[in-house]
Scaffold this active site. Sequence first.
Site, PDB file in Angstrom:
ATOM      1  CE1 TYR A 257      -0.723   2.968  13.509  1.00  0.00           C
ATOM      2  CE2 TYR A 257      -2.716   3.932  12.562  1.00  0.00           C
ATOM      3  CZ  TYR A 257      -1.415   3.479  12.421  1.00  0.00           C
ATOM      4  OH  TYR A 257      -0.806   3.524  11.199  1.00  0.00           O
TER       5      TYR A 257
ATOM      6  CD  GLU B  66      -5.196   7.706   9.126  1.00  0.00           C
ATOM      7  OE1 GLU B  66      -4.767   8.800   9.516  1.00  0.00           O
ATOM      8  OE2 GLU B  66      -4.755   6.622   9.537  1.00  0.00           O
TER       9      GLU B  66
ATOM     10  CG  ASN C 137      -5.671   3.513   7.926  1.00  0.00           C
ATOM     11  OD1 ASN C 137      -5.812   2.551   7.181  1.00  0.00           O
ATOM     12  ND2 ASN C 137      -5.176   4.665   7.517  1.00  0.00           N
TER      13      ASN C 137
ATOM     14  NE  ARG D  29      -3.501   2.442   2.336  1.00  0.00           N
ATOM     15  CZ  ARG D  29      -3.526   3.394   3.271  1.00  0.00           C
ATOM     16  NH1 ARG D  29      -2.980   3.171   4.454  1.00  0.00           N
ATOM     17  NH2 ARG D  29      -4.127   4.545   3.047  1.00  0.00           N
TER      18      ARG D  29
ATOM     19  CD  GLU E 171      -2.094   4.096   7.902  1.00  0.00           C
ATOM     20  OE1 GLU E 171      -1.995   4.509   9.078  1.00  0.00           O
ATOM     21  OE2 GLU E 171      -2.126   4.840   6.916  1.00  0.00           O
TER      22      GLU E 171
ATOM     23  CG  HIS F  37      -1.399   9.030   3.083  1.00  0.00           C
ATOM     24  ND1 HIS F  37      -1.497   7.699   3.411  1.00  0.00           N
ATOM     25  CD2 HIS F  37      -1.075   9.658   4.229  1.00  0.00           C
ATOM     26  CE1 HIS F  37      -1.231   7.529   4.704  1.00  0.00           C
ATOM     27  NE2 HIS F  37      -0.962   8.709   5.220  1.00  0.00           N
TER      28      HIS F  37
END
Length: 451
Positions: free
Chosen positions: A294, A166, A292, A77, A356, A121
Amino acid sequence: MGRILFPDGFHWGAATASYQIEGAWNEDGKGESIWDRFTHTGGKIANGDTGDVACDSYHRYRDDIALLREMNLTSYRFSISWPRLLPAGRGALNAKGIDYYSRLVDELLAAGIRPFPTLYHWDLPQALEDAGGWPNRDTAGRFSDYTDATIRALGDRVDDWMIFNEPSIFTVMGYWAGIHAPGRRDQDAFLKATHTVNLAHGEAFRAMRAARPNARIGTAFNMSPCEPAGDSEADAAAAARWHALVNVWYLEPALRGRYPDAFLDGPPLDRMGVRQGDLERVRAPLDFLGINLYTRTLVRANPDDPAGLGAQAVGPVGGNEGPKTDFGWEVWPNALYDMVMRITSDYGRPAIEITENGCSCDAGPDAKGVVNDTPRIEFHRGYLEALARAIADGADVRGYHAWTLLDNFEWGEGYRQRFGLAWVNFPDTERTLKASGRWYGRAAAENGIDS
Ligand code: IFM
């Protein structure tokens, strides 16, 4: 200790982004991006760092592919820099810019690796910011023209695409919080930007579908399960509104043609600049959803919130029960399970790609040059275990992309947060696979992990 296997054909990948790795900020006709302007302004980025050279992947992309091969990865990616292709954001394609991505795609295919590009991005051409940026609804048309030209140039070899990375981060951080480019602090600009981005999403989707009917098109959404910080009903309602703003503010328009209930008084459609017919134009029936993720987010009610959300996230990033990464983000693997299951049940079991997931860990080379980043191995093991549970419980997850292939330019943090599977020695940009990269490579080769 048990063995966890992933479905046949599961993609093991790594993710990067143009501004964070390419460098060559003004070579071969590339135009200025908002990140070039922002980093060159001074006082915005830790240590005064810039992406002028970054990992020099514009020149060293073959070294990046060699690392992907060394790790047995099947998906890469990366993102395409809009101002490298269209220096002023519009007009004819810059031949040298498209040639770079064309060579990258060809070499990936020759290595048996799926090219998996993102069209935006965060590096908006500065010329378009000068014309009003994302708050200006004309930017939607410019974006859709750019996506159309790009898929026509590369779509003979690239099957899988992401439109945005995002959207909820770059609009908040760039136009409201002002800590990312272009550094504006204006809630109205933010609200307008969110709507232009949704219009751009719909228009780009239709342009890309028309140009390449068989392309698989998604977007990489930042997501984080929103948990009430306390037991009150008010906190639960606040967490629901936070979910609406952070997780699905772009997904609901795309899939359902509506804005979700993030604000106490309903979506501020006038302030957002919504016009008649727009809620049809924002629709984009994506072929897959990129996630994505975290950590989780704890939210509490805040009746005095001037932004109209009646809610606020409780810091630090994530909560305080799990270990912390070197960035201070809580390691909370179950966040991935919760989010994937929520999206699976709320949106009718869509195809999902984890686009991600990763952690900042500062471990550097020892005397023998070996980077023993054990916390990163434990991070990926934990999140992959949670992902495998979600798949076992019915989620349709097609791939997992570690953030990130290389230590790189981490936005406002400059180079001081290292998220890479490979160590990069700045500024000579030599790459060394870390212990996590070797561990991840074994997982990819075996399509599974030890739990
Ligand atoms: O580096 C970023 C990336 O550009 C977007 N997602 C989060 C990463 C870590 O902060």
